[in-house]
Enzyme design. Structure first.
Site, PDB file in Angstrom:
ATOM      1  N   ILE A  80      -6.676   7.133   3.575  1.00 18.10           N
ATOM      2  CA  ILE A  80      -6.441   5.988   2.683  1.00 18.10           C
ATOM      3  C   ILE A  80      -5.666   4.958   3.480  1.00 18.10           C
ATOM      4  CG2 ILE A  80      -4.453   7.206   1.679  1.00 18.10           C
ATOM      5  CD1 ILE A  80      -4.769   5.449  -0.826  1.00 18.10           C
ATOM      6  N   ALA A  81      -6.082   3.710   3.393  1.00 14.39           N
ATOM      7  CA  ALA A  81      -5.339   2.638   4.078  1.00 14.39           C
ATOM      8  C   ALA A  81      -5.629   1.313   3.397  1.00 14.39           C
ATOM      9  CB  ALA A  81      -5.727   2.565   5.554  1.00 14.39           C
ATOM     10  N   GLU A 115      -2.386  15.516   3.504  1.00  7.52           N
ATOM     11  CA  GLU A 115      -1.358  15.626   4.541  1.00  7.52           C
ATOM     12  C   GLU A 115      -0.855  14.228   4.868  1.00  7.52           C
ATOM     13  OE1 GLU A 115      -4.550  16.842   6.382  1.00  7.52           O
ATOM     14  OE2 GLU A 115      -4.437  18.677   5.202  1.00  7.52           O
ATOM     15  N   ASN A 120       6.224   8.861   7.624  1.00 11.79           N
ATOM     16  CA  ASN A 120       5.485   7.780   6.954  1.00 11.79           C
ATOM     17  C   ASN A 120       6.108   7.557   5.576  1.00 11.79           C
ATOM     18  OD1 ASN A 120       3.668   5.979   5.898  1.00 11.79           O
ATOM     19  ND2 ASN A 120       1.822   7.093   6.553  1.00 11.79           N
ATOM     20  N   TYR A 127       2.990   8.541  -2.711  1.00 13.64           N
ATOM     21  CA  TYR A 127       2.507   9.815  -3.260  1.00 13.64           C
ATOM     22  C   TYR A 127       3.514  10.400  -4.252  1.00 13.64           C
ATOM     23  CZ  TYR A 127      -0.776   9.428   0.653  1.00 13.64           C
ATOM     24  OH  TYR A 127      -1.724   8.980   1.533  1.00 13.64           O
TER      25      TYR A 127
HETATM   26  C1  LIG Z   1       0.364   3.770   2.618  1.00 11.68           C
HETATM   27  C2  LIG Z   1      -0.452   2.525   2.252  1.00 11.68           C
HETATM   28  C3  LIG Z   1      -1.913   2.930   2.010  1.00 11.68           C
HETATM   29  C4  LIG Z   1       0.120   1.922   0.959  1.00 11.68           C
HETATM   30  O1  LIG Z   1      -0.740   0.862   0.584  1.00 11.68           O
HETATM   31  P1  LIG Z   1      -0.209  -0.427  -0.200  1.00 11.68           P
HETATM   32  O2  LIG Z   1      -1.409  -1.119  -0.739  1.00 11.68           O
HETATM   33  O3  LIG Z   1       0.712  -1.217   0.642  1.00 11.68           O
HETATM   34  O4  LIG Z   1       0.615   0.291  -1.351  1.00 11.68           O
HETATM   35  P2  LIG Z   1       1.099  -0.296  -2.744  1.00 11.68           P
HETATM   36  O5  LIG Z   1       1.426  -1.744  -2.626  1.00 11.68           O
HETATM   37  O6  LIG Z   1       0.124   0.141  -3.782  1.00 11.68           O
HETATM   38  O7  LIG Z   1       2.455   0.497  -2.967  1.00 11.68           O
HETATM   39  C5  LIG Z   1       2.363   1.844  -3.364  1.00 11.68           C
HETATM   40  C6  LIG Z   1       3.715   2.497  -3.220  1.00 11.68           C
HETATM   41  O8  LIG Z   1       4.053   2.606  -1.852  1.00 11.68           O
HETATM   42  C7  LIG Z   1       5.448   2.428  -1.711  1.00 11.68           C
HETATM   43  N1  LIG Z   1       5.665   1.226  -0.898  1.00 11.68           N
HETATM   44  C8  LIG Z   1       4.795   0.208  -0.673  1.00 11.68           C
HETATM   45  N2  LIG Z   1       5.339  -0.676   0.173  1.00 11.68           N
HETATM   46  C9  LIG Z   1       6.572  -0.215   0.470  1.00 11.68           C
HETATM   47  C10 LIG Z   1       7.622  -0.664   1.309  1.00 11.68           C
HETATM   48  N3  LIG Z   1       7.506  -1.789   2.019  1.00 11.68           N
HETATM   49  N4  LIG Z   1       8.728   0.082   1.404  1.00 11.68           N
HETATM   50  C11 LIG Z   1       8.854   1.238   0.724  1.00 11.68           C
HETATM   51  N5  LIG Z   1       7.891   1.729  -0.101  1.00 11.68           N
HETATM   52  C12 LIG Z   1       6.779   1.014  -0.223  1.00 11.68           C
HETATM   53  C13 LIG Z   1       6.022   2.291  -3.085  1.00 11.68           C
HETATM   54  O9  LIG Z   1       6.301   3.596  -3.570  1.00 11.68           O
HETATM   55  C14 LIG Z   1       4.856   1.742  -3.847  1.00 11.68           C
HETATM   56  O10 LIG Z   1       4.880   2.049  -5.208  1.00 11.68           O
HETATM   57  P3  LIG Z   1       5.683   1.072  -6.229  1.00 11.68           P
HETATM   58  O11 LIG Z   1       5.203  -0.315  -5.923  1.00 11.68           O
HETATM   59  O12 LIG Z   1       5.273   1.549  -7.575  1.00 11.68           O
HETATM   60  O13 LIG Z   1       7.109   1.238  -5.907  1.00 11.68           O
HETATM   61  C15 LIG Z   1      -0.353   1.430   3.362  1.00 11.68           C
HETATM   62  O14 LIG Z   1       1.003   1.258   3.687  1.00 11.68           O
HETATM   63  C16 LIG Z   1      -1.135   1.748   4.612  1.00 11.68           C
HETATM   64  O15 LIG Z   1      -2.324   1.456   4.711  1.00 11.68           O
HETATM   65  N6  LIG Z   1      -0.451   2.361   5.616  1.00 11.68           N
HETATM   66  C17 LIG Z   1      -1.109   2.722   6.864  1.00 11.68           C
HETATM   67  C18 LIG Z   1      -2.077   3.866   6.675  1.00 11.68           C
HETATM   68  C19 LIG Z   1      -1.381   5.077   6.075  1.00 11.68           C
HETATM   69  O16 LIG Z   1      -0.268   5.413   6.452  1.00 11.68           O
HETATM   70  N7  LIG Z   1      -2.068   5.738   5.155  1.00 11.68           N
HETATM   71  C20 LIG Z   1      -1.551   6.924   4.501  1.00 11.68           C
HETATM   72  C21 LIG Z   1      -1.904   8.112   5.318  1.00 11.68           C
HETATM   73  S1  LIG Z   1      -1.288   9.630   4.602  1.00 11.68           S
END
Ligand SMILES: CC(C)(COP(=O)(O)OP(=O)(O)OC[C@H]1O[C@@H](n2cnc3c(N)ncnc32)[C@H](O)[C@@H]1OP(=O)(O)O)[C@@H](O)C(=O)NCCC(=O)NCCS
Length: 163
Positions: A80-81, A115, A120, A127
């Site tokens: 997921i990204a 996982e 991260n 999650y």
């Molecule tokens: C992990 C990832 C998919 C989250 O995507 P995103 O679209 O930015 O996430 P969201 O905006 O929906 O935020 C979801 C939750 O993530 C957390 N979050 C998002 N941005 C954050 C930040 N800057 N700091 C801390 N927590 C954060 C919060 O818990 C948030 O939930 P909330 O808004 O209800 O508090 C993104 O950071 C990503 O693509 N990372 C790189 C790839 C990766 O690590 N994938 C996961 C592999 S296991």
């Protein structure tokens, strides 16, 4: 099956199609230090019958992608990204909840697992906020930096609400 649903202002979450692959691969490559081989995404779409591949589309672009593997009543979140320009807007959470709720409502999903790298923090926070709990660890699982993998499971999908 309704494969397309608008979830908020202009955001569409739908099943991945071939035309998305270039953008999906670009998101994978910019998001992970160990991206998948490019051919993997085509395999997931064309050949892997357990795969459930989703994208979130915003502004006519692929903003996020998710691949889950459905095994009987369990889903392994394989990847997921969110595209870096679209992070922090709730899209990652929405595509994950949408994939889980669709599998729960249409395929009888009862449990999800994944996982995640131990450092991260953003993914871990996402999650946990959905109810995933840590239930194991694989030592030095990631070969680029020997980071541990945290195993997380969501056993109760009943509280999740899709759009
Ligand atoms: C992990 C990832 C998919 C989250 O995507 P995103 O679209 O930015 O996430 P969201 O905006 O929906 O935020 C979801 C939750 O993530 C957390 N979050 C998002 N941005 C954050 C930040 N800057 N700091 C801390 N927590 C954060 C919060 O818990 C948030 O939930 P909330 O808004 O209800 O508090 C993104 O950071 C990503 O693509 N990372 C790189 C790839 C990766 O690590 N994938 C996961 C592999 S296991």
């Amino acid at each position: 099956m309704n494969l397309e649903s608008p979830v908020n202002s202009g955001l569409i979450i739908r099943r991945m199609i071939h035309a998305d692959l270039e953008q999906v691969i670009a998101i994978d490559q910019v998001s992970f230090t160990l991206p998948w081989p490019q051919r993997s995404f085509r395999y997931e779409l064309d050949e892997n019958f357990v795969s459930r591949c989703w994208v979130a589309e915003a502004d006519g672009r692929v903003a996020a992608m998710l691949v889950g593997w459905m095994m009987v009543d369990e889903m392994h979140i394989a990847t997921i990204a969110t595209h870096p320009e679209y992070r922090g807007r709730g899209i990652g959470k929405k595509i994950l909840v949408h994939a889980l709720c669709t599998a729960r409502d249409k395929e009888g999903l009862v449990r999800a697992f994944l996982e995640v790298r131990e450092h991260n923090d953003i993914a871990l926070s996402m999650y946990r906020s959905l109810g995933f709990v840590e239930d194991g660890r694989r030592k030095e699982y990631y070969k680029d930096n020997n980071e541990d993998a945290i195993l997380m499971t969501l056993n109760d999908l009943g509280h999740l609400q899709g759009d």
